[in-house]
Scaffold this motif. Sequence first.
Motif, short mmCIF file in Angstrom:
data_model
loop_
_atom_site.label_atom_id
_atom_site.label_comp_id
_atom_site.label_asym_id
_atom_site.label_seq_id
_atom_site.Cartn_x
_atom_site.Cartn_y
_atom_site.Cartn_z
N GLU A 103 57.93 -15.21 78.67
CA GLU A 103 58.25 -16.13 77.59
C GLU A 103 57.60 -15.63 76.31
O GLU A 103 56.45 -15.18 76.31
CB GLU A 103 57.68 -17.51 77.94
CG GLU A 103 57.99 -18.57 76.91
CD GLU A 103 57.61 -19.97 77.41
OE1 GLU A 103 56.64 -20.09 78.18
OE2 GLU A 103 58.29 -20.92 77.02
N THR B 202 58.80 -22.03 83.10
CA THR B 202 57.82 -20.94 83.01
C THR B 202 56.87 -20.98 84.20
O THR B 202 56.55 -19.94 84.79
CB THR B 202 57.03 -21.06 81.69
OG1 THR B 202 57.95 -20.99 80.61
CG2 THR B 202 56.00 -19.95 81.56
N ASP C 260 62.31 -15.04 81.11
CA ASP C 260 61.93 -16.36 80.62
C ASP C 260 62.42 -16.56 79.18
O ASP C 260 61.84 -16.00 78.24
CB ASP C 260 60.40 -16.52 80.70
CG ASP C 260 59.97 -17.98 80.60
OD1 ASP C 260 60.77 -18.80 80.13
OD2 ASP C 260 58.82 -18.28 81.01
N GLU C 261 63.48 -17.30 79.04
CA GLU C 261 64.06 -17.65 77.73
C GLU C 261 64.25 -16.45 76.80
O GLU C 261 63.65 -16.39 75.72
CB GLU C 261 63.21 -18.71 77.03
CG GLU C 261 63.18 -20.00 77.83
CD GLU C 261 62.79 -21.20 76.99
OE1 GLU C 261 63.32 -21.32 75.87
OE2 GLU C 261 61.98 -22.01 77.46
MG LIG Z 1 58.57 -21.99 79.22
#
Ligand SMILES: [Mg+2]
Lengths: 237, 356
Positions: free
Chosen positions: A85, A43, A161-162
């Motif tokens: 995220e 991140t 992000d993810e």
């Molecule tokens: Mg992260």
Amino acid sequence: MALLEVNDIHTYYGNIHALKGISVTVEEGEIVSLIGGNGAGKTTTLRTISGLLQPRSGNVLFAGEDLSKYRAHHLVAKGIAMVPEGRGVFARLSVSENLGMGAYHRNDKDGIAEDLERVYKLFPRLEERQNQVAGTLSGGEQQMLAMGRAMMSRPSLLLMDEPSMGLAPVLVEAIFDTIEEINKEGTTILLVEQNAHMALQVAHRGYVLQTGEIILSNSAQELQKDPTVQKAYLGIE
Amino acid sequence: MAQRFKDIDYIGLFLWLFRAAIIVIVVWGTVAKLFLGQGNAYTTKDWINFLVAGLSQGSIFALIALGYTLVYGVLFMINFAHGEFFMAGTMTATIFVALPLSASGFLDKHPVIGMLAILVVAMVVSVSVALLTERVAYRPLRRAPRLVPLITAIGASFFWQYFFAGLFGSGLIPFPELAVLRGAWMIGGVEFLKTRAVVMIASVIMLIGLYIFIMRTKTGTAIRAVAEDKDIAALMGIDVDRTISITFATGAAMAGVAGILYGLVFRQVNFIMGFVPGIKAFTAAVLGGIGSIPGAAIGGFFLGVFEAIGPPLFLEGLGIPGSHQLKDVIAFTMLVLVLIFRPQGIIGERLAEKKA
Ligand SMILES: [Mg+2]
Ligand SMILES: Nc1ncnc2c1ncn2[C@@H]1O[C@H](COP(=O)(O)OP(=O)(O)OP(=O)(O)O)[C@@H](O)[C@H]1O
């Protein structure tokens, strides 16, 4: 010239040395995955690229231009968008207002309408719920909204992000299909994931991040075969 | 452990008694007034007059309250200098526009153009003072602990009070009377003082305008986005600093208008005029749920009406002499009560939820 070139960045949170010299390049048209465990610095890397954090040393070049002179809100107009995220949708704004914020810097009404249609075609669920407040969407719907919102800026580089975080396996499959589709339509993608299995399946190349350092980089196929990666990130002994 | 529960119980008991005492006072006073004929005898017309006066006053509170709520919405900060934004525009416009226009007779010949000129100058000055305060006193402290900007705001409030006292003197300055607003309109047998009616109409127009601005325009949506998450708003290309400035400016413009309406009603202004209305509007904002725009409007009207009807109703009923002078007590008692019993306000969400 690479579309994105991250050169040896060091980023700190106060005294915490979170990124210890990260270098990443992303060529136009690629999907590049950055994999790593909790607290590896994934991140932080994306936040540094997007201008929310300033590296203490090193630089980020986008299409050859040094980004350090810009502030975060200038980068969308340059062509960089982020799916943050935990989705980061505006919970109290409606779905269509969230999508509108994605196109905040644009004034081309026709283009925006076109992109809205494209997003709704990709995620019909969002169109059904366009007047619903985003905070009441399910996790999967919020992920779609965050992706749709990023696409509304018509980015040349999409940072994710993810995207699979907290989603059911079926939805993860669907989200990654969409990532490939967005990429085929011409958007370059830098994807950060703990879910190494999915991330390496869709990516062309990958980097492995561990406690603020890149420990491996290779084509996605080679990484999938790498014993370290198999052991630490793919759960294969 | 047991000791702690005991303490909480005592506090709970105290709060419960406190609440009961307030209810008893209000009910007892009201009953004594209406059924036992305590105090002055009022006709229905009088009551309607109280109500209208309350709504009119409440509409001014509502306009000021919006400034507190907007700023709180984006920064989680109580801008205690907001009352001074209200004062700054009003004093300047009174001295440089209203009084000269009135002396030359222009204001009575062209009341609409004259009032618009006064309003524009008041808004411009209020907005300028707000932007300056935000830039110099608040922005450098944006990442400081929450208490720091609060103290700075109190400092800024004093700074502006004495700055304007130094500039224009500390005496009361008369606000000119408009000939067209003298007297009253009769609507359905009820008398509406023209000033009050105009104040209320002007306020409601501003409130609706603001609501449309915040809910329907791109800039308004950006303000709401910044209120939720500044980093993500920046990722969308929103210039967060600029949006925060716009938020301050919007609140200050409303305060500027409110100040002139206040001048029309009370016919005098001075450097300290922002203090009491400021705190009352803050009360209104808390009452409605700070951070909520409809809440600020509802809180303002509610407080205005309560203040106007409370003294003749339950205070006189209790046989309290000079009850109409106790308006302020009502407002501030209400602030304390709301903070104790319902900190999220009448229609507000929980503050904790907003911080997330
Ligand atoms: Mg992260
Ligand atoms: N705001 C912050 N203040 C201080 N340290 C932080 C902050 N944010 C992150 N860190 C630290 O920086 C390091 C990298 O964090 P980062 O969030 O980039 O990890 P990540 O790879 O994204 O992890 P995850 O997969 O859990 O999201 C961690 O050690 C973390 O504790």
